[in-house]
Design a protein around this motif. Structure first.
Motif, PDB file in Angstrom:
ATOM      1  N   ALA A  13     -23.313  39.858 -58.830  1.00 57.58           N
ATOM      2  CA  ALA A  13     -22.618  41.151 -58.825  1.00 57.58           C
ATOM      3  C   ALA A  13     -23.533  42.206 -58.211  1.00 57.58           C
ATOM      4  O   ALA A  13     -24.743  42.209 -58.445  1.00 57.58           O
ATOM      5  CB  ALA A  13     -22.243  41.552 -60.242  1.00 57.58           C
ATOM      6  N   PRO A  14     -22.947  43.121 -57.438  1.00 57.35           N
ATOM      7  CA  PRO A  14     -23.764  44.189 -56.848  1.00 57.35           C
ATOM      8  C   PRO A  14     -24.160  45.213 -57.903  1.00 57.35           C
ATOM      9  O   PRO A  14     -23.481  45.394 -58.908  1.00 57.35           O
ATOM     10  CB  PRO A  14     -22.832  44.809 -55.806  1.00 57.35           C
ATOM     11  N   LEU A  15     -25.279  45.868 -57.639  1.00 55.55           N
ATOM     12  CA  LEU A  15     -25.708  46.984 -58.485  1.00 55.55           C
ATOM     13  C   LEU A  15     -24.984  48.246 -58.044  1.00 55.55           C
ATOM     14  O   LEU A  15     -24.914  48.549 -56.856  1.00 55.55           O
ATOM     15  CB  LEU A  15     -27.217  47.211 -58.350  1.00 55.55           C
ATOM     16  N   VAL A  16     -24.418  48.963 -59.000  1.00 49.26           N
ATOM     17  CA  VAL A  16     -23.747  50.235 -58.710  1.00 49.26           C
ATOM     18  C   VAL A  16     -24.333  51.302 -59.619  1.00 49.26           C
ATOM     19  O   VAL A  16     -24.882  51.001 -60.676  1.00 49.26           O
ATOM     20  CB  VAL A  16     -22.219  50.137 -58.915  1.00 49.26           C
ATOM     21  N   GLU A  17     -24.217  52.539 -59.163  1.00 46.91           N
ATOM     22  CA  GLU A  17     -24.714  53.659 -59.965  1.00 46.91           C
ATOM     23  C   GLU A  17     -23.543  54.390 -60.602  1.00 46.91           C
ATOM     24  O   GLU A  17     -22.501  54.570 -59.990  1.00 46.91           O
ATOM     25  CB  GLU A  17     -25.518  54.616 -59.092  1.00 46.91           C
ATOM     26  N   ASP A  25     -21.753  45.397 -61.318  1.00 53.49           N
ATOM     27  CA  ASP A  25     -20.297  45.515 -61.252  1.00 53.49           C
ATOM     28  C   ASP A  25     -19.707  44.105 -61.162  1.00 53.49           C
ATOM     29  O   ASP A  25     -19.493  43.572 -60.077  1.00 53.49           O
ATOM     30  CB  ASP A  25     -19.893  46.356 -60.041  1.00 53.49           C
ATOM     31  N   TRP A  26     -19.441  43.502 -62.320  1.00 50.63           N
ATOM     32  CA  TRP A  26     -18.954  42.128 -62.350  1.00 50.63           C
ATOM     33  C   TRP A  26     -17.523  42.006 -61.870  1.00 50.63           C
ATOM     34  O   TRP A  26     -17.060  40.899 -61.552  1.00 50.63           O
ATOM     35  CB  TRP A  26     -19.161  41.513 -63.733  1.00 50.63           C
ATOM     36  N   ASP A  27     -16.794  43.105 -61.762  1.00 49.53           N
ATOM     37  CA  ASP A  27     -15.455  43.053 -61.176  1.00 49.53           C
ATOM     38  C   ASP A  27     -15.521  42.800 -59.670  1.00 49.53           C
ATOM     39  O   ASP A  27     -14.546  42.353 -59.068  1.00 49.53           O
ATOM     40  CB  ASP A  27     -14.698  44.349 -61.446  1.00 49.53           C
ATOM     41  N   ALA A  73     -30.362  37.710 -62.561  1.00 51.42           N
ATOM     42  CA  ALA A  73     -29.178  38.398 -63.078  1.00 51.42           C
ATOM     43  C   ALA A  73     -27.872  37.675 -62.729  1.00 51.42           C
ATOM     44  O   ALA A  73     -26.802  38.099 -63.135  1.00 51.42           O
ATOM     45  CB  ALA A  73     -29.123  39.826 -62.550  1.00 51.42           C
ATOM     46  N   ASP A  74     -27.956  36.572 -61.982  1.00 53.87           N
ATOM     47  CA  ASP A  74     -26.762  35.835 -61.586  1.00 53.87           C
ATOM     48  C   ASP A  74     -26.137  35.114 -62.774  1.00 53.87           C
ATOM     49  O   ASP A  74     -26.793  34.869 -63.796  1.00 53.87           O
ATOM     50  CB  ASP A  74     -27.100  34.797 -60.511  1.00 53.87           C
ATOM     51  N   PHE A  75     -24.869  34.760 -62.626  1.00 53.54           N
ATOM     52  CA  PHE A  75     -24.171  33.908 -63.590  1.00 53.54           C
ATOM     53  C   PHE A  75     -23.973  32.537 -62.962  1.00 53.54           C
ATOM     54  O   PHE A  75     -23.775  32.421 -61.748  1.00 53.54           O
ATOM     55  CB  PHE A  75     -22.795  34.475 -63.942  1.00 53.54           C
TER      56      PHE A  75
END
Length: 109
Positions: A13-17, A25-27, A73-75
């Motif tokens: 998932a990308p990192l968002v602020e 942002d797992w969506d 941090a990956d799933f």
């Protein structure tokens, strides 16, 4: 470990602020690797102290062929369930063969 016949996916998932800082942002997660690997589950389930939580934890080790770029941090998706990584990937060689080893866990109720 000679049989790599488990379907495994690595999701990132990308990192968002936001107003509180940075988060994943797992969506908007994307699959960054998919293929055959070997999953070796541990025989026991760890039960967390009953006074603090009512959950249990399953653990396994995943072996992927070659050098796979996996972030801590990956799933990991295996058997239609998402598992979290415990620590960083471990890259190792056995003769001329290269592998990526991951320790994974899944918390259940």
């Amino acid at each position: 470990m000679s049989l790599f016949n488990d379907d495994i996916e690595v999701w990132r998932a990308p990192l968002v602020e936001d107003a509180y800082g940075r988060k994943r942002d797992w969506d908007a997660a994307t699959r960054v690797w998919a293929g055959k690997g070997a999953v070796v589950p541990y025989r026991h389930t760890k039960k967390v102290e009953p006074s603090t939580r009512e959950t249990s934890e399953r653990s396994a080790t995943v072996y992927l062929p070659g050098t796979v770029g996996v972030d801590s941090a990956d799933f990991i998706r295996f058997h239609n369930q998402y598992w979290t990584l415990e620590g960083d990937a471990w890259l190792w060689a056995l003769g001329s063969r290269r592998y990526t080893m991951l320790d994974i866990k899944r918390v259940t109720k």
